[in-house]
Structures are given as C-alpha cells and as structure tokens.
Design a protein around this motif. Sequence first.
Motif, PDB file in Angstrom:
ATOM      1  N   MET A 234      19.236 -25.597  -9.663  1.00 30.52           N
ATOM      2  CA  MET A 234      18.800 -24.212  -9.685  1.00 30.52           C
ATOM      3  C   MET A 234      18.560 -23.762 -11.119  1.00 30.52           C
ATOM      4  N   LEU A 235      17.514 -22.953 -11.299  1.00 28.86           N
ATOM      5  CA  LEU A 235      17.158 -22.479 -12.627  1.00 28.86           C
ATOM      6  C   LEU A 235      16.889 -20.988 -12.577  1.00 28.86           C
ATOM      7  N   GLU A 236      17.452 -20.266 -13.537  1.00 28.07           N
ATOM      8  CA  GLU A 236      17.121 -18.864 -13.754  1.00 28.07           C
ATOM      9  C   GLU A 236      16.714 -18.692 -15.214  1.00 28.07           C
ATOM     10  N   PRO A 237      15.711 -17.870 -15.503  1.00 30.74           N
ATOM     11  CA  PRO A 237      14.944 -17.111 -14.523  1.00 30.74           C
ATOM     12  C   PRO A 237      14.100 -18.005 -13.627  1.00 30.74           C
ATOM     13  N   ALA A 238      14.076 -17.671 -12.360  1.00 28.54           N
ATOM     14  CA  ALA A 238      13.470 -18.544 -11.359  1.00 28.54           C
ATOM     15  C   ALA A 238      11.972 -18.704 -11.546  1.00 28.54           C
ATOM     16  N   PHE A 239      11.319 -17.730 -12.180  1.00 22.81           N
ATOM     17  CA  PHE A 239       9.861 -17.850 -12.321  1.00 22.81           C
ATOM     18  C   PHE A 239       9.471 -18.932 -13.322  1.00 22.81           C
ATOM     19  N   LEU A 240      10.434 -19.449 -14.091  1.00 24.12           N
ATOM     20  CA  LEU A 240      10.167 -20.564 -14.999  1.00 24.12           C
ATOM     21  C   LEU A 240      10.439 -21.917 -14.349  1.00 24.12           C
ATOM     22  N   ALA A 241      10.932 -21.916 -13.117  1.00 26.39           N
ATOM     23  CA  ALA A 241      11.214 -23.169 -12.414  1.00 26.39           C
ATOM     24  C   ALA A 241       9.936 -23.716 -11.786  1.00 26.39           C
ATOM     25  N   PRO A 242       9.709 -25.016 -11.850  1.00 25.76           N
ATOM     26  CA  PRO A 242       8.490 -25.582 -11.273  1.00 25.76           C
ATOM     27  C   PRO A 242       8.511 -25.686  -9.749  1.00 25.76           C
ATOM     28  N   ASP A 243       9.708 -25.777  -9.161  1.00 18.97           N
ATOM     29  CA  ASP A 243       9.824 -25.977  -7.719  1.00 18.97           C
ATOM     30  C   ASP A 243      10.621 -24.828  -7.112  1.00 18.97           C
ATOM     31  N   TYR A 244      10.427 -24.582  -5.835  1.00 18.76           N
ATOM     32  CA  TYR A 244      11.170 -23.475  -5.223  1.00 18.76           C
ATOM     33  C   TYR A 244      11.132 -23.556  -3.711  1.00 18.76           C
ATOM     34  N   PHE A 245      12.076 -22.863  -3.103  1.00 18.85           N
ATOM     35  CA  PHE A 245      11.982 -22.502  -1.685  1.00 18.85           C
ATOM     36  C   PHE A 245      12.406 -21.051  -1.567  1.00 18.85           C
ATOM     37  N   ALA A 246      11.953 -20.407  -0.518  1.00 19.81           N
ATOM     38  CA  ALA A 246      12.265 -18.998  -0.325  1.00 19.81           C
ATOM     39  C   ALA A 246      12.241 -18.678   1.154  1.00 19.81           C
ATOM     40  N   HIS A 247      13.023 -17.692   1.526  1.00 19.88           N
ATOM     41  CA  HIS A 247      13.003 -17.239   2.915  1.00 19.88           C
ATOM     42  C   HIS A 247      13.455 -15.794   2.976  1.00 19.88           C
ATOM     43  N   GLY A 248      13.271 -15.194   4.110  1.00 20.75           N
ATOM     44  CA  GLY A 248      13.572 -13.786   4.267  1.00 20.75           C
ATOM     45  C   GLY A 248      14.952 -13.522   4.812  1.00 20.75           C
TER      46      GLY A 248
ATOM     47  N   ASN B  66       0.826  -1.209   0.000  1.00 18.05           N
ATOM     48  CA  ASN B  66       0.000   0.000   0.000  1.00 18.05           C
ATOM     49  C   ASN B  66       0.867   1.268   0.000  1.00 18.05           C
ATOM     50  N   ASP B  67       1.873   1.255  -0.855  1.00 19.08           N
ATOM     51  CA  ASP B  67       2.783   2.394  -1.093  1.00 19.08           C
ATOM     52  C   ASP B  67       3.761   2.656   0.045  1.00 19.08           C
ATOM     53  N   VAL B  68       3.789   1.796   1.042  1.00 17.83           N
ATOM     54  CA  VAL B  68       4.770   1.919   2.121  1.00 17.83           C
ATOM     55  C   VAL B  68       5.871   0.885   1.886  1.00 17.83           C
ATOM     56  N   PRO B  69       7.148   1.293   1.831  1.00 15.86           N
ATOM     57  CA  PRO B  69       8.230   0.329   1.577  1.00 15.86           C
ATOM     58  C   PRO B  69       8.235  -0.797   2.611  1.00 15.86           C
ATOM     59  N   ILE B  70       8.533  -2.003   2.147  1.00 16.04           N
ATOM     60  CA  ILE B  70       8.602  -3.155   3.044  1.00 16.04           C
ATOM     61  C   ILE B  70       9.950  -3.844   2.896  1.00 16.04           C
ATOM     62  N   MET B  71      10.380  -4.485   3.970  1.00 11.56           N
ATOM     63  CA  MET B  71      11.565  -5.339   3.965  1.00 11.56           C
ATOM     64  C   MET B  71      11.202  -6.596   4.741  1.00 11.56           C
ATOM     65  N   CYS B  72      11.546  -7.754   4.186  1.00 13.80           N
ATOM     66  CA  CYS B  72      11.217  -8.996   4.868  1.00 13.80           C
ATOM     67  C   CYS B  72      12.147  -9.218   6.046  1.00 13.80           C
ATOM     68  N   ARG B  73      11.655  -9.976   6.989  1.00 13.91           N
ATOM     69  CA  ARG B  73      12.432 -10.353   8.172  1.00 13.91           C
ATOM     70  C   ARG B  73      12.254 -11.851   8.363  1.00 13.91           C
ATOM     71  N   ALA B  74      13.261 -12.489   8.854  1.00 18.46           N
ATOM     72  CA  ALA B  74      13.147 -13.927   9.102  1.00 18.46           C
ATOM     73  C   ALA B  74      13.952 -14.290  10.334  1.00 18.46           C
ATOM     74  N   ARG B  75      13.411 -15.205  11.116  1.00 15.41           N
ATOM     75  CA  ARG B  75      14.124 -15.699  12.284  1.00 15.41           C
ATOM     76  C   ARG B  75      15.319 -16.524  11.825  1.00 15.41           C
ATOM     77  N   VAL B  76      16.428 -16.342  12.486  1.00 11.99           N
ATOM     78  CA  VAL B  76      17.650 -17.036  12.076  1.00 11.99           C
ATOM     79  C   VAL B  76      17.541 -18.529  12.343  1.00 11.99           C
ATOM     80  N   ASP B  77      16.900 -18.899  13.439  1.00 11.59           N
ATOM     81  CA  ASP B  77      16.780 -20.290  13.839  1.00 11.59           C
ATOM     82  C   ASP B  77      15.607 -20.938  13.102  1.00 11.59           C
ATOM     83  N   GLU B  78      15.876 -21.982  12.323  1.00 12.93           N
ATOM     84  CA  GLU B  78      14.823 -22.678  11.597  1.00 12.93           C
ATOM     85  C   GLU B  78      13.753 -23.215  12.552  1.00 12.93           C
ATOM     86  N   GLY B  79      14.146 -23.562  13.740  1.00 20.03           N
ATOM     87  CA  GLY B  79      13.200 -24.088  14.716  1.00 20.03           C
ATOM     88  C   GLY B  79      12.197 -23.059  15.202  1.00 20.03           C
TER      89      GLY B  79
END
Length: 305
Positions: A262-276, A161-174
């Motif tokens: 790994m495949l680039e461009p990534a949007f053409l890859a069927p599988d993925y993982f992502a994190h912040g 909504n026009d406000v800049p965002i930055m993702c955050r992620a906990r370092v510990d997978e648990g």
Amino acid sequence: MIEDEGGGRFGFSALLVGSVRVIMSTFIESSQLLDIARKAALTVGEPLRMAFRTPMDYEYKRDLHDIVTIHDRASEERIRSIIFSEIPDSTFVGEEGGKEGDGAVVWYVDPIDGTSNFASGIAHWCVSIAAAVEGELVAGVIFDPIAGNLFSADLGGARLNDVPIMCRARVDEGKAVLLTGFPNARHVRDVGDRAFGAQAELLDSCHAVRNLGSGALHLAHLAAGWADATMGLSTNPWDVAAGILILRQAGGRFVGLDNGRMLEPAFLAPDYFAHGGEAAYPTLERVTYALSAREAAPKQREIAG
C-alpha cells in the motif's frame, strides 16, 4: 504549512489569486480550487464535444495502443492557461506536456481520458482535473461532455451536477459489477500470461466485468453508485487523482499499491483497486495485490508527479 505574522499555522500553503495573496481555511481553499477546476473542465468541454465524431488525425506516443490528438494538446494548453492565470502559485502535471512550474498547488490533468474512444467516435471519455496541496487531494473534477455529467469533489463532499452522491456496492462479490481496463497490451507486457489467469479469476468471481475505456470514468461511475468496484495497473496520477477524491468523498475505498504494498498518497501509486461502501471483495484484492507484487517487467509509467 505556513505561519502568519502572529505565529498561527494554516493547514495549507497560501495561494496567489491574481496578484493578491489570500490565506484561507481548509474548506474554503478546497472549494476555491474546485471552482477553478470546474471552470477549466467546462471551458474545454464544449470545444471537445463539437470536435467529437468529426474527422481527425492522431499520432502515436509510446506504441500503437497509445495515441494523442490535436484536441488533447489544445485542451491541456487551455486548462494550463486557466490554472496559472487563476493560481500562479501552481505546479502543473499534464499527460501530454508533462510538468511545469513549482508552486504549492499541484494540478494533475488528463485533458481527454479515453482518447481512443474519443478518436473513434465512442461516447465514453472525459476531462479529469485534480488539485493537491502538501500531498493531499483537495479538489477534483471529472467532466463527461457527451452525457453532460460533471462529477466533482472538494473537502466538503462529492457531487454529480451539484447533487450530493454516495457510492453503493453489493456486499456479495458474486453480484458485483467490476469496471476495469485490465488486461490491456501494456499489462500483458508487464505481467505476461499471468494477466489472462487473473482475468479469468475476476470474470469468474464477479457478476460482470466491463471495460468502458476510461479509468477516470470508472472511478466516477463507482462513486455515483453505478458500479461496485474497479481496478487498474500501471496508471499515472492524472489517470486517477480526481477520481480518488470523488470516490473517497462519496464514501468509497481506494487502495493504491506499489510493488504489492500500500502506498500513500494513493494517487502516486501505479496500481490500485477500489470499491464502494462497506463491501469487501477478496478475489479482487488478492488478484490486484498479486499482480502488483509480481511483475514480469518494470511498470511503464510516465511521471510520478
């Protein structure tokens, strides 16, 4: 790449805006395409919001897990009309109608991501629109009409909504919250019983695993810092293209995989993982790589774009 009359080179192809050929710098072009994507998403958002939780029929596509409503088709047609009226030099790749055109700007559109939620009255679905030029994502919008959340990104950054965002992620997978639609019926067909073993590993390694029913919103919520990670299998470009740009511009990491590589461009890859952020989730990465590399059957995708 194109050349002007003086031999100079531009980062992206020239665009046709109405009847006037306009050559713009990379960032200006990206911003213009974002404006068009935003206009299209907002235009269909209100009719979809009004149709939500009204009686509606739906049809089955590939199987009983894959449905489409008249609202999916009507919204995609409206988005297509707006895009071609604004940028005739376009290629349109939509979930419902497939590919149309052969222009320089390639649009990946899911008119309702989370159709089962939409048709059932569950308030978690969205409109997803992305633009790519020369294989690079340059604009993306994910609009949640019920929550009033418009996630967007161009080459200048990501916003909610026009406000800049930055993702955050906990370092510990648990301590991580993982958003994923895995496993579903298609995944079980693709990888067999391995799906349930992988699910058990993810449940054990993360603080919480949630399936909200929209892969695009999973990526958008990750970009906004509301979750820590996500993963998916057997996806299509319209499922992830807008979310990839929004997440990456918010500082997140998205890894696209095809048969365990790994495949680039990534949007053409069927599988993925992502994190912040700077997080590293070894179980998530290992499980996704293994599932992508060891299929029981060919992935059921529709269009590579």
